[in-house]
Design an enzyme around this catalytic site. Sequence first.
Site, mmCIF file in Angstrom:
data_model
loop_
_atom_site.group_PDB
_atom_site.id
_atom_site.type_symbol
_atom_site.label_atom_id
_atom_site.label_comp_id
_atom_site.label_asym_id
_atom_site.label_seq_id
_atom_site.Cartn_x
_atom_site.Cartn_y
_atom_site.Cartn_z
ATOM 1 N N ILE A 1 0.845 -1.200 0.000
ATOM 2 C CA ILE A 1 0.000 0.000 0.000
ATOM 3 C C ILE A 1 0.878 1.247 0.000
ATOM 4 O O ILE A 1 1.184 1.809 1.043
ATOM 5 C CB ILE A 1 -0.961 0.004 1.208
ATOM 6 N N HIS A 2 1.300 1.660 -1.176
ATOM 7 C CA HIS A 2 2.053 2.904 -1.304
ATOM 8 C C HIS A 2 1.085 4.041 -1.611
ATOM 9 O O HIS A 2 -0.125 3.864 -1.550
ATOM 10 C CB HIS A 2 3.121 2.766 -2.386
ATOM 11 N N ALA A 3 1.636 5.222 -1.942
ATOM 12 C CA ALA A 3 0.786 6.416 -2.018
ATOM 13 C C ALA A 3 -0.413 6.257 -2.949
ATOM 14 O O ALA A 3 -1.531 6.592 -2.590
ATOM 15 C CB ALA A 3 1.614 7.617 -2.423
ATOM 16 N N ALA B 1 -2.961 3.761 -1.659
ATOM 17 C CA ALA B 1 -3.575 4.334 -0.461
ATOM 18 C C ALA B 1 -4.617 5.375 -0.859
ATOM 19 O O ALA B 1 -5.704 5.442 -0.269
ATOM 20 C CB ALA B 1 -2.508 4.972 0.435
#
Lengths: 572, 87
Positions: free
Chosen positions: B14-16, B19
Site C-alpha cells: 500500500i504505497h501512495a 492508499a
Amino acid sequence: MFRGIGASPGVAIGKALVYKEEEIKIDGLPVKDINSELNALEKALTATKNQLQAIKTVTEKRLGADKAAIFEAHIMILEDPEMLSQVKDKLSSEGVSAAFALKSVVDSFVSIFDAMGDAYLKERAADIKDVGGRLLKNLLGLPIVDLSTLEEEVILVAHDLTPSDTATMNLDKVLGFITNIGGRTSHTAIMARTLEIPAIVGIGGITELVKAGDIIVLDGSNGEGYINPDSVTLEAFENKARDYREQREKLLALKDSVTITKDNRRVELACNIGTPKDVKGVLENGGEGVGLYRTEFLYMNRSSMPSEEEQFEAYREVLEKLEGKPVIIRTLDIGGDKELPYLSLPKEMNPFLGYRAIRICLDQPEIFKTQLRALLRASIYGNLKIMYPMISSVEEVRAANKILAEVKAELDAAKIPYSSDIEVGIMIEIPSAAVIGDMLIKEVDFFSIGTNDLIQYSTAVDRINEKISHLYEPFHPAVLRLIKLVIDHAHNGGKWVGMCGEMAGDTKLIPVLLGLGLDEFSMSAGAVLPARELIRGLSYQQLKKLAEGTLLLPTAEEIKKYVQENMTRSMA
Amino acid sequence: MKEKIIVINNETGIHARPAGLIVKEAQKYKCDIFLVKNESQYNCKSIMNILSLGGKKGDELLIRAIGEDAEAAVEALSRLLEGNLDA
C-alpha cells in the site's frame, strides 16, 4: 561581490527571490476565543486547497497528468480527517492557537513517517511537511514561494535546487540561479546548462546575504556577481549582457555549419538531454544529434515505474524531432546520487561504488526489458543508438546484449517492427573498462567516455564532496592517459568514440581531446556553437602534436599552461 | 458491524497511489471503515493512517465497518484490496 563556481554561462540581471525553508516558531500560550481559531483554520484550509488545485492544473498543463498526481495526494493529505480531528481536539481541549495545534500535529505525523524503515514512506514525511507548512503559512498569513506559479521575472537564490524544483518551476520567469552548494556536475548546474539559464553554484551562505527583492547581477561564465550593485557595476553588467547576446547572435550564423577543422578533420557535436523538452535547445543551437539522453528523468519524481508505453512515447518524440540525426539513449542510470524511492533501494555506505545503473538492470531484468522494448519499438522513428552505463567488464556487456537479443526475439514473435541497424555502445566511465577497452570494443559498436565518473573513479575523488572539490581535475595526467587509451582501443577496433561528460564541452579541453582523436563530443546545448567556432579555427595536425605534448607532462598545472601557451600561439 | 479478513495482493503493497484509491473508495460510504493490523485500527478515510499502516504484499488485514452501509463498504474495499491495486 560574491564568487562561486560558474555553472552555466550567460549574464543575468534581476530581482532576487530567496527560496528557503525557515523554521516557524509558535508559542503554546492559551488563546481567548477558540471559535475564531477554528474559523481561521477553516479559512486557511480553503486557501490552501485552492492553491494546491491551481498548482495541480498548471503542472498538468506543463508536464502532464502524471507529474500532477502528486498534488492530488497533497490535497488528500490536507483534507485528512485524522489530522484535522487531532488538530481540532488539541485546539479545543488545550485552548492553544490553531497554528500551535496544527504545527504539533503535523510534526508528530512527520516524525512517525520519518521513523519508518521504508525509504518510500520516509519520503512521504516530506509531503506531509510540505502540505502542513503551506497550511501553517496560510494560517499565519506568511508569504509562500511557489516556483510553478511565478509571475515576476526573478533570479532564484537557494540553498540548492532539487529535481522536483526544476521540474515544476515556471521557466519563463527564471532569469538565473545562485545557490549555496553544488559543483559543475551537480543537478542544479546540469539543469541550468540544459535550460540555458545563467547560474553560479557553491557560493556558501548566499541565501543569508541576499534579501528578497535585492537586485542581483551575475556572470555564469566566471562565477562572479554582485548584490545591489552601484550604477557603474550595473552598467558594466548591462554591457556584458549585451556583448553576450551579440556574441550568441554571431555564433548563430554557425548553426547549420559542419564541424570541421581547417585541415578537414570532421567531428560531430551532439547534445546531452534529460527530457524530450530539451530537444528544442538542441535544434536551436545546431546540435548534430543527441549524444546522451539521460532516461532516468523519466523514472524520477513519481511513485512507480514508467510504463513501456510512456517510455515509448518519450523516445519516439525525441527520435522524430531529431529527424534522422543520431540519438544515443542511455539505459537507466539510477543509484549513486540519483535515488528512486519506489525501488526501495537500501542506503549504501558507498553509493557510487554500489548497486546502480546496469548493475540494477541486470539484477532486475524486468525493469531493463521494459525499457529495451520501448527503445526498440521507438527505433523505427529515427536513428537510435543504445548505450549501457557503468560497464566494468566484458561479462556485463554480454549479459546486457543477451537480454537485448531476448527482447528482439519477443518482438519478432509478436511481429512488432524495430530498426535492423541499431548501434549498441557502452559508457566508459570506470577505469577497469578503459583498461580492457580492446576487449570491450569487440562486443559493441561504439564507446562514449563519461568523464564525470571516470575522473572521480580514477582519482578517487567524490565529485559531490566540496571539501575535496579542488582535487577533481580533468587535466590530471592519468585522466588524459586513460582517455587516450580508450580512443586508441576504439580506433584500433575500427569503431568510433565519443565523450558525453562535462569535459567534452569545455573549450579549454576540446583542443586536447580533438588532438587525441575523439570523434564525437556531446555537451549541453549552449556549448555547441562556441565549440564549433573554436574547432573550425584549429588544425588537426597541430593538435595531434599538442596532445602528444600534454601526455609527457607530469602535473595538471603544467598541462594547462602548456595547452594555453600553445593555443595562444596557434591562434595568433 | 461487519468484518472480513483479506490478504494484500499487489506487488508494491500500500504505497501512495493505492492508499489514495482506498481513501477515495472509503469516502463513498457513510459508515466508519477501518483496516486492522496487529490489533491496531487504521481509518480508511485517512490517507495518513492508511500509509502509516505500511501494508506489504501478503499482509493479512481485517476490514471493519461500522454503520448503515457497512456491508457494501466491506464488500467494495475487499474487492479493491484483493485485486491488483497497481493496475
